[in-house]
Design a protein around this motif. Structure first.
Motif, PDB file in Angstrom:
ATOM      1  N   UNK A  54       0.838  -1.197   0.000  1.00  0.00           N
ATOM      2  CA  UNK A  54       0.000   0.000   0.000  1.00  0.00           C
ATOM      3  C   UNK A  54       0.875   1.251   0.000  1.00  0.00           C
ATOM      4  N   UNK A  55       2.006   1.180   0.702  1.00  0.00           N
ATOM      5  CA  UNK A  55       2.912   2.333   0.724  1.00  0.00           C
ATOM      6  C   UNK A  55       3.527   2.552  -0.655  1.00  0.00           C
ATOM      7  N   UNK A  56       3.917   1.488  -1.292  1.00  0.00           N
ATOM      8  CA  UNK A  56       4.470   1.612  -2.651  1.00  0.00           C
ATOM      9  C   UNK A  56       3.467   2.349  -3.530  1.00  0.00           C
ATOM     10  N   UNK A  57       2.203   1.963  -3.370  1.00  0.00           N
ATOM     11  CA  UNK A  57       1.197   2.495  -4.273  1.00  0.00           C
ATOM     12  C   UNK A  57       0.829   3.942  -3.951  1.00  0.00           C
ATOM     13  N   UNK A  58       1.223   4.456  -2.784  1.00  0.00           N
ATOM     14  CA  UNK A  58       0.991   5.874  -2.517  1.00  0.00           C
ATOM     15  C   UNK A  58       1.778   6.698  -3.519  1.00  0.00           C
ATOM     16  N   UNK A  59       2.944   6.236  -3.881  1.00  0.00           N
ATOM     17  CA  UNK A  59       3.758   6.958  -4.853  1.00  0.00           C
ATOM     18  C   UNK A  59       3.620   6.374  -6.264  1.00  0.00           C
ATOM     19  N   UNK A  60       3.371   5.103  -6.340  1.00  0.00           N
ATOM     20  CA  UNK A  60       3.360   4.469  -7.665  1.00  0.00           C
ATOM     21  C   UNK A  60       1.958   4.132  -8.155  1.00  0.00           C
ATOM     22  N   UNK A  61       0.938   4.450  -7.376  1.00  0.00           N
ATOM     23  CA  UNK A  61      -0.437   4.282  -7.839  1.00  0.00           C
ATOM     24  C   UNK A  61      -0.767   5.328  -8.899  1.00  0.00           C
ATOM     25  N   UNK A  62      -1.983   5.265  -9.439  1.00  0.00           N
ATOM     26  CA  UNK A  62      -2.370   6.150 -10.536  1.00  0.00           C
ATOM     27  C   UNK A  62      -2.217   7.629 -10.199  1.00  0.00           C
ATOM     28  N   UNK A  74      -1.867  -5.337 -12.089  1.00  0.00           N
ATOM     29  CA  UNK A  74      -2.531  -4.861 -10.880  1.00  0.00           C
ATOM     30  C   UNK A  74      -2.086  -5.757  -9.738  1.00  0.00           C
ATOM     31  N   UNK A  75      -1.841  -5.162  -8.613  1.00  0.00           N
ATOM     32  CA  UNK A  75      -1.504  -5.955  -7.446  1.00  0.00           C
ATOM     33  C   UNK A  75      -0.214  -6.718  -7.648  1.00  0.00           C
ATOM     34  N   UNK A  76      -0.123  -7.837  -7.021  1.00  0.00           N
ATOM     35  CA  UNK A  76       1.100  -8.626  -7.115  1.00  0.00           C
ATOM     36  C   UNK A  76       2.102  -8.193  -6.076  1.00  0.00           C
ATOM     37  N   UNK A  77       3.045  -9.042  -5.837  1.00  0.00           N
ATOM     38  CA  UNK A  77       4.111  -8.743  -4.900  1.00  0.00           C
ATOM     39  C   UNK A  77       5.180  -7.992  -5.674  1.00  0.00           C
TER      40      UNK A  77
END
Ligand code: HEC
Ligand code: HEC
Length: 93
Positions: A54-62, A74-77
């Motif tokens: 979730x932290x990764x996706x704060x910067x790397x999300x859309x 989408x998702x994945x490790x």
């Protein structure tokens, strides 16, 4: 009784073709196992501390600072494909 069994095996053209095909397949498999081509996670202070997807996706999300490219899985490790930074300390807390 065992006359047939004594005939020496001589590879004919079809056998040679078969062996050649197998050799090519093995060669392709070996050549295919080179190093990962996916970009590694940078070894910087930010990335060394992240433990949650979730932290990764704060910067790397859309809507993040650096979104994943379009069509990215989408998702994945993340670390399954992007090599962990060498100095990763996330798990030690
Ligand atoms: C605080 C924001 C932030 C967080 C959290 C974060 N990243 Fe990053 N990430 C960035 C930025 C900004 C860049 C591009 C600049 C750089 O190379 O340092 C980047 C670069 C990358 C790259 C390389 C992309 C390239 O262009 O070379 C990968 C892969 C990556 N991050 C994966 C991850 C993963 C996996 C996580 C979670 C474990 C994560 N990031 C967490 C901000 C972040
Ligand atoms: C199934 C493998 C896989 C997983 C899992 C994965 N990625 Fe990726 N990622 C890739 C590939 C392949 C690319 C390169 C895509 C391209 O160049 O179009 C990429 C590209 C990226 C980039 C852009 C790098 C650049 O060129 O700037 C970022 C950022 C990134 N991924 C972050 C993440 C994060 C964060 C996660 C976890 C939520 C993650 N990835 C999970 C395979 C994966």
């Amino acid at each position: 009784m065992s006359e047939q069994g004594k005939v020496a095996w001589k590879p004919n053209k079809r056998d040679a073709m078969f062996l050649a095909v197998i050799a090519v397949v093995i060669l392709l498999l070996v050549l295919g196992t080179k190093e990962r081509t996916t970009k590694p996670v940078p070894d910087d202070p930010v990335h060394q501390r992240v433990t949650k997807r979730a932290t990764c996706l704060k910067c790397h999300g859309p809507d993040g600072a650096r979104p994943q490219p379009p069509g990215h899985v989408r998702g994945g490790q993340c670390f399954q494909c992007h090599q962990q930074p060498a100095g990763w300390i996330g798990s030690r807390r």
